[in-house]
Design a protein around this motif. Structure first.
Motif, PDB file in Angstrom:
ATOM      1  N   PRO A 160      36.883  47.369  38.914  1.00 50.50           N
ATOM      2  CA  PRO A 160      37.390  46.086  39.419  1.00 50.50           C
ATOM      3  C   PRO A 160      38.093  46.174  40.774  1.00 50.50           C
ATOM      4  O   PRO A 160      37.835  45.359  41.660  1.00 50.50           O
ATOM      5  CB  PRO A 160      38.356  45.628  38.328  1.00 50.50           C
ATOM      6  N   GLN A 161      38.979  47.157  40.951  1.00 51.62           N
ATOM      7  CA  GLN A 161      39.734  47.250  42.205  1.00 51.62           C
ATOM      8  C   GLN A 161      38.812  47.561  43.387  1.00 51.62           C
ATOM      9  O   GLN A 161      38.922  46.946  44.439  1.00 51.62           O
ATOM     10  CB  GLN A 161      40.832  48.317  42.089  1.00 51.62           C
ATOM     11  N   ASN A 162      37.900  48.514  43.215  1.00 56.15           N
ATOM     12  CA  ASN A 162      36.956  48.847  44.289  1.00 56.15           C
ATOM     13  C   ASN A 162      36.039  47.672  44.593  1.00 56.15           C
ATOM     14  O   ASN A 162      35.738  47.391  45.757  1.00 56.15           O
ATOM     15  CB  ASN A 162      36.123  50.068  43.911  1.00 56.15           C
ATOM     16  N   ALA A 163      35.593  46.987  43.554  1.00 54.16           N
ATOM     17  CA  ALA A 163      34.703  45.840  43.741  1.00 54.16           C
ATOM     18  C   ALA A 163      35.411  44.733  44.524  1.00 54.16           C
ATOM     19  O   ALA A 163      34.833  44.148  45.443  1.00 54.16           O
ATOM     20  CB  ALA A 163      34.223  45.330  42.388  1.00 54.16           C
ATOM     21  N   LEU A 164      36.657  44.464  44.175  1.00 57.11           N
ATOM     22  CA  LEU A 164      37.419  43.431  44.875  1.00 57.11           C
ATOM     23  C   LEU A 164      37.551  43.776  46.353  1.00 57.11           C
ATOM     24  O   LEU A 164      37.314  42.929  47.218  1.00 57.11           O
ATOM     25  CB  LEU A 164      38.802  43.262  44.243  1.00 57.11           C
ATOM     26  N   LEU A 165      37.884  45.013  46.645  1.00 59.09           N
ATOM     27  CA  LEU A 165      38.021  45.446  48.037  1.00 59.09           C
ATOM     28  C   LEU A 165      36.709  45.255  48.804  1.00 59.09           C
ATOM     29  O   LEU A 165      36.697  44.728  49.914  1.00 59.09           O
ATOM     30  CB  LEU A 165      38.461  46.913  48.102  1.00 59.09           C
TER      31      LEU A 165
ATOM     32  N   PHE B 296      38.535  45.448  29.179  1.00 57.10           N
ATOM     33  CA  PHE B 296      39.282  45.690  30.409  1.00 57.10           C
ATOM     34  C   PHE B 296      40.778  45.696  30.099  1.00 57.10           C
ATOM     35  O   PHE B 296      41.251  44.945  29.259  1.00 57.10           O
ATOM     36  CB  PHE B 296      38.991  44.610  31.461  1.00 57.10           C
ATOM     37  N   THR B 297      41.510  46.545  30.815  1.00 64.99           N
ATOM     38  CA  THR B 297      42.964  46.602  30.646  1.00 64.99           C
ATOM     39  C   THR B 297      43.590  45.311  31.181  1.00 64.99           C
ATOM     40  O   THR B 297      42.949  44.554  31.933  1.00 64.99           O
ATOM     41  CB  THR B 297      43.570  47.798  31.416  1.00 64.99           C
ATOM     42  N   ALA B 298      44.846  45.086  30.825  1.00 65.08           N
ATOM     43  CA  ALA B 298      45.569  43.906  31.326  1.00 65.08           C
ATOM     44  C   ALA B 298      45.640  43.929  32.850  1.00 65.08           C
ATOM     45  O   ALA B 298      45.492  42.899  33.511  1.00 65.08           O
ATOM     46  CB  ALA B 298      46.963  43.849  30.721  1.00 65.08           C
TER      47      ALA B 298
ATOM     48  N   ASP C  63      43.458  45.422  34.906  1.00 64.39           N
ATOM     49  CA  ASP C  63      42.115  45.113  35.402  1.00 64.39           C
ATOM     50  C   ASP C  63      41.817  43.624  35.297  1.00 64.39           C
ATOM     51  O   ASP C  63      41.149  43.054  36.165  1.00 64.39           O
ATOM     52  CB  ASP C  63      41.053  45.910  34.641  1.00 64.39           C
ATOM     53  N   GLN C  64      42.311  42.981  34.239  1.00 67.67           N
ATOM     54  CA  GLN C  64      42.059  41.553  34.072  1.00 67.67           C
ATOM     55  C   GLN C  64      42.717  40.733  35.178  1.00 67.67           C
ATOM     56  O   GLN C  64      42.154  39.738  35.639  1.00 67.67           O
ATOM     57  CB  GLN C  64      42.509  41.093  32.687  1.00 67.67           C
ATOM     58  N   LYS C  65      43.876  41.177  35.654  1.00 69.76           N
ATOM     59  CA  LYS C  65      44.518  40.512  36.793  1.00 69.76           C
ATOM     60  C   LYS C  65      43.655  40.660  38.048  1.00 69.76           C
ATOM     61  O   LYS C  65      43.494  39.717  38.818  1.00 69.76           O
ATOM     62  CB  LYS C  65      45.912  41.090  37.039  1.00 69.76           C
ATOM     63  N   VAL C  66      43.110  41.850  38.230  1.00 67.72           N
ATOM     64  CA  VAL C  66      42.228  42.094  39.375  1.00 67.72           C
ATOM     65  C   VAL C  66      40.970  41.232  39.242  1.00 67.72           C
ATOM     66  O   VAL C  66      40.485  40.667  40.231  1.00 67.72           O
ATOM     67  CB  VAL C  66      41.868  43.593  39.496  1.00 67.72           C
ATOM     68  N   LEU C  67      40.450  41.107  38.026  1.00 67.10           N
ATOM     69  CA  LEU C  67      39.253  40.286  37.799  1.00 67.10           C
ATOM     70  C   LEU C  67      39.529  38.811  38.086  1.00 67.10           C
ATOM     71  O   LEU C  67      38.638  38.100  38.565  1.00 67.10           O
ATOM     72  CB  LEU C  67      38.725  40.482  36.379  1.00 67.10           C
ATOM     73  N   ASP C  68      40.739  38.351  37.809  1.00 70.38           N
ATOM     74  CA  ASP C  68      41.108  36.980  38.179  1.00 70.38           C
ATOM     75  C   ASP C  68      41.042  36.811  39.696  1.00 70.38           C
ATOM     76  O   ASP C  68      40.520  35.816  40.198  1.00 70.38           O
ATOM     77  CB  ASP C  68      42.527  36.646  37.688  1.00 70.38           C
ATOM     78  N   GLU C  69      41.581  37.797  40.409  1.00 69.04           N
ATOM     79  CA  GLU C  69      41.542  37.745  41.873  1.00 69.04           C
ATOM     80  C   GLU C  69      40.104  37.851  42.381  1.00 69.04           C
ATOM     81  O   GLU C  69      39.716  37.167  43.326  1.00 69.04           O
ATOM     82  CB  GLU C  69      42.403  38.869  42.466  1.00 69.04           C
TER      83      GLU C  69
END
Length: 146
Positions: free
Chosen positions: A51-56, A98-100, A102-108
């Motif tokens: 999730p974090q890499n994908a968002l970036l 997904f962890t909590a 990761d879920q915040k990152v997925l919201d973003e």
């Protein structure tokens, strides 16, 4: 005495216009590979499952369409992002596994996809990957064409 002031003001105005026109040409020619093109089209093959890499990476793609140096005149580039492989799990509304954090990152990430769509970026998803990774097609973000 007033005449030199008028000439100076006119000279300043002409100089500013020249700088503006020249700057526009300089900035527009930053990418030599685009010289002579009548349009810019790009497809991003998006396979990241973290999730974090994908968002970036999505944020970098979003900045790409905002880079006026790749516009042809006033025409934005046509950009399509195609989600394949594990990335299909990131664009589902179902967040099981997904962890909590990761879920915040997925919201973003979902918000970024929405903003990118408003910027004119198109999205598609590989339905074979959706099936392989067990993602319910109805859970895919609405901005993404199936």
């Amino acid at each position: 005495m007033k005449r030199p002031v008028k000439i100076t003001a006119l000279s300043v105005l002409l100089t500013l216009c020249l700088i503006t026109v020249t700057a526009g040409n300089i900035f527009g020619e930053e990418y030599g590979a685009l010289k002579g093109l009548t349009s810019v089209k790009a497809v991003f093959d998006f396979e990241l499952g973290n999730p974090q890499n994908a968002l970036l990476h999505l944020q970098v793609i979003q900045q790409t369409i905002k880079d006026r140096n790749i516009w042809i005149g006033k025409k934005k580039p046509d950009i399509v992002v195609v989600f394949i492989g594990p990335s299909v799990k990131l664009v589902s509304k179902n967040r099981g596994g997904f962890t909590a954090e990761d879920q915040k990152v997925l919201d973003e990430l979902a918000g970024t996809v929405s903003n990118m769509a408003k910027d004119g970026i198109k999205f598609e998803i590989c339905l074979i990957a959706v099936k392989v990774f067990g993602v319910e097609p109805s859970s895919i973000l609405p901005e993404i064409k199936q």
